[in-house]
Design a protein around this motif. Structure first.
Motif, PDB file in Angstrom:
ATOM      1  N   SER A  43       8.535  -3.523   8.661  1.00 12.22           N
ATOM      2  CA  SER A  43       9.352  -4.574   8.038  1.00 12.22           C
ATOM      3  C   SER A  43      10.834  -4.228   8.117  1.00 12.22           C
ATOM      4  N   GLN A  85       6.859 -11.744   4.794  1.00 10.78           N
ATOM      5  CA  GLN A  85       5.518 -11.462   4.306  1.00 10.78           C
ATOM      6  C   GLN A  85       5.116 -12.475   3.226  1.00 10.78           C
ATOM      7  N   ASP A 175       6.442 -11.433  10.108  1.00  9.42           N
ATOM      8  CA  ASP A 175       5.956 -10.289   9.332  1.00  9.42           C
ATOM      9  C   ASP A 175       4.674 -10.688   8.619  1.00  9.42           C
ATOM     10  N   GLU A 176       3.564 -10.229   9.143  1.00  9.23           N
ATOM     11  CA  GLU A 176       2.230 -10.489   8.589  1.00  9.23           C
ATOM     12  C   GLU A 176       1.978 -11.971   8.344  1.00  9.23           C
TER      13      GLU A 176
HETATM   14 MG   LIG Z   1       5.877  -4.390   5.825  1.00  3.95          MG
END
Ligand SMILES: [Mg+2]
Ligand SMILES: Nc1ncnc2c1ncn2[C@@H]1O[C@H](COP(=O)(O)OP(=O)(O)O)[C@@H](O)[C@H]1O
Length: 251
Positions: A43, A85, A175-176
């Motif tokens: 991240s 995220q 991110d994810e």
């Molecule tokens: Mg992360």
């Protein structure tokens, strides 16, 4: 020439190097995965590329130009967008209004043009049409006027990803994208990523924990560990890599 190229990138928090000399590249049209154990710096790396953090050393080249010391909005304006995220939507606004937010250079928001409706009306109309077609692609059109808070976790992720198209990006850092999403919809999200690549010529760098899905969609992967890239390759090779198995799969 790669679309994105990182050379010996460093990002410190105090004396701790969360990103400790990362070199990698993403070519135009690729879907590249970025994996690694929790805390390995994934991240932080995305935040540094997107300009949320200033790099402490190294180079970030995008489309052949250095973006290492540009502000996040300037980086976004050059075509590099990211998602987080946690979905960062305005939950009380409608899905359609959320989709309209990132449209670049909206003339109606400039004091100089705002009174002159003719100057921004056609742009506004074009943006709304694009936002509506984006929602239709995401199968969210029937939810267009519902508050974003009414969407499911997966629909929020789709909306957050889809609306970046309004900024006409070249590269998306995700991110994810399937964090907190039900398994069936997680696969749909990656199908949407693939569709965005073929329809809009987009390029992706994706952090993702669900390897069984990620491996089905990526061209290549980088593996991070303690702020460094420890492996690069196609999914089949990464799965067999002894060092990766040791630090990531705990073998
Ligand atoms: Mg992360
Ligand atoms: N804002 C911050 N301040 C201090 N340390 C941080 C900060 N953000 C992340 N870290 C630390 O940097 C390391 C990498 O974190 P992160 O990039 O979030 O890893 P990942 O996304 O791979 O799980 C971790 O040890 C984390 O605790």
């Amino acid at each position: 020439m790669p679309l994105l190229e990182l050379t010996n990138l460093h990002k410190f928090f105090g004396r701790f190097a969360a990103v400790a000399g990362v070199s990698l590249h993403v070519d135009a049209g690729e879907i590249v995965g970025l994996i690694g154990p929790n805390g390995s710096g994934k991240s932080t790396l995305l935040s540094t590329i997107a300009g949320a953090y200033q790099p402490d050393d190294g180079a970030i080249d995008f489309n052949g130009e250095s973006i290492a010391h540009l502000a996040p909005d300037k980086i976004f304006a050059r075509g590099l967008a990211r998602s987080y995220q946690e979905p960062s939507l305005f939950f009380r606004m409608s899905a359609l209004d959320n989709a309209l937010l990132p449209a670049r250079a909206q003339r109606g928001e400039h004091a100089r043009w705002a009174p002159l409706r003719s100057r921004w009306w056609s742009q506004e109309r074009a943006n709304t049409a694009l936002a509506a077609s984006t929602l239709a692609d995401l199968k969210l059109l029937e939810r267009a006027h519902a508050p974003a808070s009414d969407l499911s976790g997966g629909q929020m992720k789709l909306l957050e990803m889809g609306r970046t198209l309004m900024g006409n990006p070249k590269l998306l850092l995700l991110d994810e994208p399937t964090a907190g999403v039900a398994p069936a919809l997680a696969y749909t999200i990656f199908e949407e990523i693939e569709r965005m690549r073929s329809m809009h010529g987009l390029t992706f760098l994706i952090v993702e924990h669900r390897l069984e899905i990620l491996f089905d969609f990526v061209d290549r992967l980088y593996v991070m560990h303690m702020g460094q890239v420890i492996a690069e390759g196609k999914p089949a090779a990464i799965e067999q890599d002894a060092l990766v198995r040791e630090v990531y799969f705990g073998e």
